[in-house]
Design a protein around this motif. Structure first.
Motif, PDB file in Angstrom:
ATOM      1  N   ARG A 139       0.842  -1.207   0.000  1.00  0.00           N
ATOM      2  CA  ARG A 139       0.000   0.000   0.000  1.00  0.00           C
ATOM      3  C   ARG A 139       0.874   1.252   0.000  1.00  0.00           C
ATOM      4  N   GLU A 140       1.852   1.274   0.901  1.00  0.00           N
ATOM      5  CA  GLU A 140       2.715   2.450   1.009  1.00  0.00           C
ATOM      6  C   GLU A 140       3.531   2.657  -0.271  1.00  0.00           C
ATOM      7  N   THR A 141       3.968   1.564  -0.885  1.00  0.00           N
ATOM      8  CA  THR A 141       4.744   1.675  -2.128  1.00  0.00           C
ATOM      9  C   THR A 141       3.881   2.224  -3.255  1.00  0.00           C
ATOM     10  N   LEU A 142       2.661   1.727  -3.383  1.00  0.00           N
ATOM     11  CA  LEU A 142       1.758   2.241  -4.417  1.00  0.00           C
ATOM     12  C   LEU A 142       1.461   3.716  -4.191  1.00  0.00           C
ATOM     13  N   ASP A 143       1.209   4.077  -2.954  1.00  0.00           N
ATOM     14  CA  ASP A 143       0.921   5.478  -2.641  1.00  0.00           C
ATOM     15  C   ASP A 143       2.117   6.366  -2.987  1.00  0.00           C
TER      16      ASP A 143
ATOM     17  N   GLU B 188       4.761  10.384  -6.359  1.00  0.00           N
ATOM     18  CA  GLU B 188       5.901  10.889  -7.114  1.00  0.00           C
ATOM     19  C   GLU B 188       5.551  11.158  -8.569  1.00  0.00           C
ATOM     20  N   ARG B 189       4.728  10.270  -9.145  1.00  0.00           N
ATOM     21  CA  ARG B 189       4.343  10.488 -10.543  1.00  0.00           C
ATOM     22  C   ARG B 189       3.453  11.726 -10.670  1.00  0.00           C
ATOM     23  N   ALA B 190       2.636  11.979  -9.627  1.00  0.00           N
ATOM     24  CA  ALA B 190       1.797  13.168  -9.669  1.00  0.00           C
ATOM     25  C   ALA B 190       2.632  14.426  -9.602  1.00  0.00           C
TER      26      ALA B 190
END
Length: 492
Positions: free
Chosen positions: A478-482, A487-489
């Protein structure tokens, strides 16, 4: 110049009699010569009648003969003295060398005995470590096996079914933590442990660690009391590694405390650092053990008597990870029976400009669609079910070829990619996906169960954004996806 000698060591004695004789001869030769000259003068002054009836020429010859004899005697005495001194110096130098050799031999023997004892201690520690490791592995495996047998025999007893599932989950997590600790020690010793540093709020991190440790906290009937400052406390850390540190400290606090006791987690900000402490009401730490508390395989007798489990590597790993973060950790205890406290100091940073991911165009409004590329069927099926319960749409590919076909049919939001596929290497597949996709390729998270070092530069060049160890923890995923979408945003 010979080195100084230690009093009482062999060879420290001098040749005292020979030295006194040489010094006596050396100083007596000039005196003897002077006496001879005086005697000759006296003889010369004597009347012919008092000595011998000799001619003047005979007296001169006699005088010269005596003088020559005296000078020859003086030269001979000086030569003997010089030779004696040389022999004495050579003898003393030989004794010095022999003494030094004996002293060095004694020191080498002492060092050899110390090295031999250290080897015996290391061998005993290794045997104890292997025995403890077998114990630590067999106990959870036995519990998992028994719980699995129970599940097969249960019909409709929901309570026992939940109990068996809870046992399997807890013991599996314990095994995963144990293996991860061993691998991390190997990585740190080889210099291959890397940190993925990100700004993190310390209170959120503490709550996440307590949630992850909830199972063994409940089993030990321990409660956690938070004493946190209201001021913002932000640190730049690797969240997964720091959670590993906190779980290790909480696990020790549970293991060495009686049921019903409390564990206090306190955090206070300072000007340039954040001070975090974990205090328990357990058995405490002996003062003789305190200087070695962060060493390898260190466990006191009180700890062994209290709990035979544990490899004695947790605190060593905790110190190494904290040091890699630029922080410090110290242990405190008033002695046996007075509990213990571990205080961590980490560099403090300013709060990030954006504390929320809301309304960022790069973050999907719904949970991302995932593609798992892995040939381990039991693990993949379990992970797929867990992610589906989280609300994700999950597809599975067993090989690199299946992954390319699945991506061609429907592009996922995120790819969970095993690095060791049966038909291709995971990094090579990531490179193919990156080069073949004309649009922006989906984010790739690599999965690995290997203990071998991973080439992080190769991962980055292949477009892989994160690396997770198996078994994958849902909270870590979850934390990695977030983080990835955050970062991409920020790049848009």
């Amino acid at each position: 110049m010979a080195p100084p000698h230690i009093p009482g060591e062999p060879g420290s004695e001098r040749l005292a009699p020979a030295g006194r004789t040489s010094r006596f001869l050396k100083w007596s030769a000039p005196v003897l010569g002077a006496l001879l000259v005086l005697i000759l003068g006296f003889v010369l002054m004597m009347s012919i009648a008092e000595v011998f009836v000799l001619s003047q020429l005979s007296k001169i010859a006699l005088l010269l003969g005596i003088m020559v004899l005296s000078v020859s005697l003086m030269i001979w005495i000086q030569a003997r003295v010089h030779l004696a001194e040389n022999r004495q110096e050579a003898t003393e130098e030989s004794l010095h060398l022999l003494s030094d050799a004996l002293i060095q031999a004694r020191r080498d023997l002492a060092q050899h005995r110390e090295s031999e004892q250290a080897l015996r201690d290391a061998d005993r520690s290794k045997d104890e470590f292997l025995a403890t490791l077998c114990h630590e592995l067999r106990n959870p495996l036995a519990a998992i096996d028994h719980a699995g047998e129970l599940l097969l025999d249960l019909d409709d007893d929901q309570e026992q079914r939940e109990w068996a599932v809870r046992i399997i989950r807890n013991q599996t997590r314990q095994l995963a933590l144990l293996i991860e600790d061993l691998l991390d020690l190997s990585r740190i010793s080889k210099g291959t442990l890397t940190l993925s540093l990100h700004p993190a709020s310390l209170p959120q991190l503490l709550q996440s660690a307590v949630d992850a440790a909830r199972s063994f906290l409940e089993d030990a009937k321990q409660t956690v009391v938070f004493q946190l400052s209201d001021e913002p406390m932000w640190v730049e850390i690797d969240p997964a590694r720091m959670q590993q540190v906190l779980i290790n400290l909480l696990s020790n606090a549970c293991r060495y405390s009686d049921p019903g006791k409390s564990i206090t987690i306190a955090a206070t900000p300072r000007l340039s650092e954040v001070v975090l402490s974990v205090r328990d009401q357990g058995i405490g730490i002996d003062s003789t053990l305190m200087p070695r508390i962060f060493g390898m395989f260190v466990r006191g007798e009180a700890a062994r008597n209290r709990s035979p489990s544990g490899l004695g590597i947790g605190l060593r790993l905790v110190k190494l990870i904290i040091t890699r973060h630029g922080g410090t950790i110290v242990a405190r205890s008033q002695g046996i029976g007075h509990g213990s406290e571990f205080e961590i100091r980490l560099p403090r940073i300013a709060p990030p400009a954006h504390l929320s991911t809301q309304n960022h165009p790069g973050i999907p409004a719904e949970l991302p669609q995932l593609l798992i590329v892995d040939d381990n069927r039991p693990m993949v099926e379990a992970l797929r079910l867990l992610l589906q319960r989280e609300g994700h749409e999950v597809r599975v590919a067993r090989s690199g070829r299946d992954a390319l076909q699945a991506i061609g049919l429907q592009r996922p939001d995120v790819i969970l990619l095993d690095l060791e596929l049966p038909d291709t290497d995971g990094i090579e597949l990531a490179q193919v996906l990156r080069s073949s996709d004309h649009s922006t390729p989906p984010p790739i998270i690599a999965l690995t169960g290997s203990g071998r070092p991973t080439d992080l530069d190769a991962l980055q060049q292949a477009g892989i954004l994160a690396l997770l160890q198996k078994p994958v923890r849902i909270q870590e995923l979850r934390e990695t996806l977030d983080r990835i979408f955050r970062e991409r945003a920020g790049t848009h």
